[in-house]
Scaffold this motif. Structure first.
Motif, PDB file in Angstrom:
ATOM      1  N   MET A  33       0.861  -1.237   0.045  1.00 46.32           N
ATOM      2  CA  MET A  33       0.060  -0.069   0.083  1.00 46.32           C
ATOM      3  C   MET A  33       0.839   1.322  -0.038  1.00 46.32           C
ATOM      4  O   MET A  33       0.758   2.287  -0.632  1.00 46.32           O
ATOM      5  CB  MET A  33      -1.045  -0.045   1.194  1.00 46.32           C
ATOM      6  N   ILE A  34       1.909   1.487   0.708  1.00 42.79           N
ATOM      7  CA  ILE A  34       2.859   2.759   0.820  1.00 42.79           C
ATOM      8  C   ILE A  34       3.521   2.682  -0.513  1.00 42.79           C
ATOM      9  O   ILE A  34       3.541   3.845  -1.114  1.00 42.79           O
ATOM     10  CB  ILE A  34       3.801   2.448   1.862  1.00 42.79           C
ATOM     11  N   ALA A  35       3.765   1.358  -1.289  1.00 50.27           N
ATOM     12  CA  ALA A  35       4.489   1.484  -2.476  1.00 50.27           C
ATOM     13  C   ALA A  35       3.492   2.198  -3.627  1.00 50.27           C
ATOM     14  O   ALA A  35       4.055   3.207  -4.403  1.00 50.27           O
ATOM     15  CB  ALA A  35       4.974  -0.086  -2.855  1.00 50.27           C
ATOM     16  N   ILE A  36       2.305   1.607  -3.471  1.00 49.47           N
ATOM     17  CA  ILE A  36       1.412   2.206  -4.521  1.00 49.47           C
ATOM     18  C   ILE A  36       1.299   3.580  -4.160  1.00 49.47           C
ATOM     19  O   ILE A  36       0.925   4.600  -5.335  1.00 49.47           O
ATOM     20  CB  ILE A  36       0.090   1.567  -4.300  1.00 49.47           C
ATOM     21  N   LEU A  37       1.085   4.185  -2.790  1.00 49.25           N
ATOM     22  CA  LEU A  37       0.946   5.632  -2.727  1.00 49.25           C
ATOM     23  C   LEU A  37       1.827   6.372  -3.282  1.00 49.25           C
ATOM     24  O   LEU A  37       1.699   7.388  -3.637  1.00 49.25           O
ATOM     25  CB  LEU A  37       0.432   5.544  -1.153  1.00 49.25           C
ATOM     26  N   LEU A  38       3.156   5.833  -2.956  1.00 48.20           N
ATOM     27  CA  LEU A  38       4.551   6.504  -3.552  1.00 48.20           C
ATOM     28  C   LEU A  38       4.423   6.707  -4.988  1.00 48.20           C
ATOM     29  O   LEU A  38       4.866   7.535  -5.438  1.00 48.20           O
ATOM     30  CB  LEU A  38       5.597   6.117  -2.946  1.00 48.20           C
ATOM     31  N   LEU A  39       3.866   5.640  -5.678  1.00 50.90           N
ATOM     32  CA  LEU A  39       3.874   5.598  -7.109  1.00 50.90           C
ATOM     33  C   LEU A  39       3.035   6.558  -7.510  1.00 50.90           C
ATOM     34  O   LEU A  39       3.210   7.413  -8.742  1.00 50.90           O
ATOM     35  CB  LEU A  39       3.588   4.106  -7.606  1.00 50.90           C
ATOM     36  N   PHE A  40       1.864   6.790  -7.026  1.00 59.34           N
ATOM     37  CA  PHE A  40       0.818   7.718  -7.554  1.00 59.34           C
ATOM     38  C   PHE A  40       1.287   9.090  -7.159  1.00 59.34           C
ATOM     39  O   PHE A  40       0.834   9.947  -7.931  1.00 59.34           O
ATOM     40  CB  PHE A  40      -0.507   7.255  -6.911  1.00 59.34           C
ATOM     41  N   SER A  41       2.071   9.177  -5.973  1.00 58.40           N
ATOM     42  CA  SER A  41       2.208  10.735  -5.756  1.00 58.40           C
ATOM     43  C   SER A  41       3.411  11.032  -6.628  1.00 58.40           C
ATOM     44  O   SER A  41       3.447  12.034  -6.992  1.00 58.40           O
ATOM     45  CB  SER A  41       2.703  10.754  -4.328  1.00 58.40           C
ATOM     46  N   ALA A  42       4.320   9.978  -7.092  1.00 60.71           N
ATOM     47  CA  ALA A  42       5.458  10.219  -8.023  1.00 60.71           C
ATOM     48  C   ALA A  42       4.795  10.694  -9.246  1.00 60.71           C
ATOM     49  O   ALA A  42       5.203  11.587 -10.186  1.00 60.71           O
ATOM     50  CB  ALA A  42       6.431   9.357  -8.174  1.00 60.71           C
ATOM     51  N   LEU A  43       3.696  10.044  -9.828  1.00 58.69           N
ATOM     52  CA  LEU A  43       3.046  10.143 -11.082  1.00 58.69           C
ATOM     53  C   LEU A  43       2.435  11.564 -10.872  1.00 58.69           C
ATOM     54  O   LEU A  43       2.573  12.245 -12.133  1.00 58.69           O
ATOM     55  CB  LEU A  43       1.926   9.015 -11.316  1.00 58.69           C
ATOM     56  N   LEU A  44       1.829  11.821 -10.042  1.00 54.59           N
ATOM     57  CA  LEU A  44       0.977  13.240  -9.870  1.00 54.59           C
ATOM     58  C   LEU A  44       2.099  14.428  -9.936  1.00 54.59           C
ATOM     59  O   LEU A  44       1.886  15.358 -10.671  1.00 54.59           O
ATOM     60  CB  LEU A  44       0.376  13.246  -8.380  1.00 54.59           C
ATOM     61  N   VAL A  45       3.254  14.261  -9.268  1.00 54.07           N
ATOM     62  CA  VAL A  45       4.284  15.406  -9.259  1.00 54.07           C
ATOM     63  C   VAL A  45       4.885  15.388 -10.602  1.00 54.07           C
ATOM     64  O   VAL A  45       5.197  16.485 -11.298  1.00 54.07           O
ATOM     65  CB  VAL A  45       5.300  15.028  -8.151  1.00 54.07           C
ATOM     66  N   PHE A  46       5.205  14.429 -11.300  1.00 52.57           N
ATOM     67  CA  PHE A  46       5.679  14.319 -12.551  1.00 52.57           C
ATOM     68  C   PHE A  46       4.808  14.742 -13.758  1.00 52.57           C
ATOM     69  O   PHE A  46       4.993  15.667 -14.610  1.00 52.57           O
ATOM     70  CB  PHE A  46       6.101  12.765 -13.151  1.00 52.57           C
ATOM     71  N   SER A  47       3.205  14.498 -13.266  1.00 51.26           N
ATOM     72  CA  SER A  47       2.513  15.048 -14.393  1.00 51.26           C
ATOM     73  C   SER A  47       2.199  16.717 -14.347  1.00 51.26           C
ATOM     74  O   SER A  47       2.155  17.357 -15.404  1.00 51.26           O
ATOM     75  CB  SER A  47       1.116  14.511 -14.241  1.00 51.26           C
ATOM     76  N   GLN A  48       2.521  17.212 -13.266  1.00 48.40           N
ATOM     77  CA  GLN A  48       2.374  18.555 -12.964  1.00 48.40           C
ATOM     78  C   GLN A  48       3.724  19.455 -13.527  1.00 48.40           C
ATOM     79  O   GLN A  48       3.844  20.453 -13.894  1.00 48.40           O
ATOM     80  CB  GLN A  48       2.203  18.925 -11.567  1.00 48.40           C
ATOM     81  N   ALA A  49       4.882  18.565 -13.273  1.00 46.96           N
ATOM     82  CA  ALA A  49       6.123  19.132 -13.697  1.00 46.96           C
ATOM     83  C   ALA A  49       6.354  19.243 -15.291  1.00 46.96           C
ATOM     84  O   ALA A  49       6.947  20.032 -16.011  1.00 46.96           O
ATOM     85  CB  ALA A  49       7.472  18.493 -13.258  1.00 46.96           C
ATOM     86  N   ALA A  50       5.886  18.314 -15.954  1.00 46.41           N
ATOM     87  CA  ALA A  50       5.932  18.162 -17.312  1.00 46.41           C
ATOM     88  C   ALA A  50       4.568  17.974 -18.112  1.00 46.41           C
ATOM     89  O   ALA A  50       4.104  16.984 -18.408  1.00 46.41           O
ATOM     90  CB  ALA A  50       6.730  17.053 -17.672  1.00 46.41           C
ATOM     91  N   PRO A  51       4.183  19.126 -18.384  1.00 49.17           N
ATOM     92  CA  PRO A  51       2.613  19.107 -18.973  1.00 49.17           C
ATOM     93  C   PRO A  51       2.541  18.659 -20.304  1.00 49.17           C
ATOM     94  O   PRO A  51       1.592  18.136 -20.692  1.00 49.17           O
ATOM     95  CB  PRO A  51       2.179  20.664 -19.085  1.00 49.17           C
ATOM     96  N   ALA A  52       3.749  18.561 -21.059  1.00 53.28           N
ATOM     97  CA  ALA A  52       3.668  17.783 -22.356  1.00 53.28           C
ATOM     98  C   ALA A  52       3.237  16.550 -22.123  1.00 53.28           C
ATOM     99  O   ALA A  52       2.956  15.738 -23.128  1.00 53.28           O
ATOM    100  CB  ALA A  52       4.932  17.955 -23.052  1.00 53.28           C
ATOM    101  N   VAL A  53       3.630  15.683 -21.005  1.00 49.29           N
ATOM    102  CA  VAL A  53       3.348  14.197 -20.707  1.00 49.29           C
ATOM    103  C   VAL A  53       2.001  13.989 -20.262  1.00 49.29           C
ATOM    104  O   VAL A  53       1.585  13.083 -20.190  1.00 49.29           O
ATOM    105  CB  VAL A  53       4.770  13.780 -20.191  1.00 49.29           C
ATOM    106  N   SER A  54       1.510  15.083 -19.822  1.00 45.81           N
ATOM    107  CA  SER A  54       0.115  14.591 -19.221  1.00 45.81           C
ATOM    108  C   SER A  54      -0.922  13.801 -19.917  1.00 45.81           C
ATOM    109  O   SER A  54      -1.359  13.144 -19.372  1.00 45.81           O
ATOM    110  CB  SER A  54      -0.189  16.145 -18.915  1.00 45.81           C
ATOM    111  N   PRO A  55      -0.960  14.319 -20.984  1.00 47.51           N
ATOM    112  CA  PRO A  55      -1.974  13.484 -22.013  1.00 47.51           C
ATOM    113  C   PRO A  55      -1.631  11.929 -21.884  1.00 47.51           C
ATOM    114  O   PRO A  55      -2.626  11.085 -22.063  1.00 47.51           O
ATOM    115  CB  PRO A  55      -1.870  14.100 -23.423  1.00 47.51           C
ATOM    116  N   PHE A  56      -0.365  11.656 -21.957  1.00 50.65           N
ATOM    117  CA  PHE A  56      -0.196  10.277 -21.866  1.00 50.65           C
ATOM    118  C   PHE A  56      -0.444   9.613 -20.677  1.00 50.65           C
ATOM    119  O   PHE A  56      -0.443   8.420 -20.479  1.00 50.65           O
ATOM    120  CB  PHE A  56       1.495   9.940 -22.158  1.00 50.65           C
TER     121      PHE A  56
END
Length: 61
Positions: A33-56
Motif C-alpha cells: 500500500m505504501i509503494a502504490i501511494l508513493l507511485l501515485f504521488s510520483a506520477l502526480l508530481v511528474f504530471s504537474q512538472a511536465a505538462p507535455a506528458v500529461s495526455p499520456f
C-alpha cells in the motif's frame, strides 16, 4: 540514534522511521500500500512538472 560530528543526537528521517516501524511491528502487509501511494504521488508530481506528458498519463486511467 546516530550522533553527528558535534556530539548531538541526529533524528532519523521519515522513511527510516516508517521502515523501523514496519519491521518492529511486523506490519509487512502495509508495504504494497505504501509503494502504490508513493507511485501515485510520483506520477502526480511528474504530471504537474511536465505538462507535455500529461495526455499520456491520462490514458493510464
Amino acid at each position: 540514534m546516530p550522533i553527528d560530528l558535534k556530539g548531538t543526537a541526529k533524528s532519523p528521517g521519515v522513511f527510516s522511521e516508517i521502515a523501523f516501524y514496519l519491521r518492529r511491528e511486523k506490519k509487512y502487509w502495509l508495504v504494497p500500500m505504501i509503494a502504490i501511494l508513493l507511485l501515485f504521488s510520483a506520477l502526480l508530481v511528474f504530471s504537474q512538472a511536465a505538462p507535455a506528458v500529461s495526455p499520456f498519463i491520462y490514458t493510464l486511467f
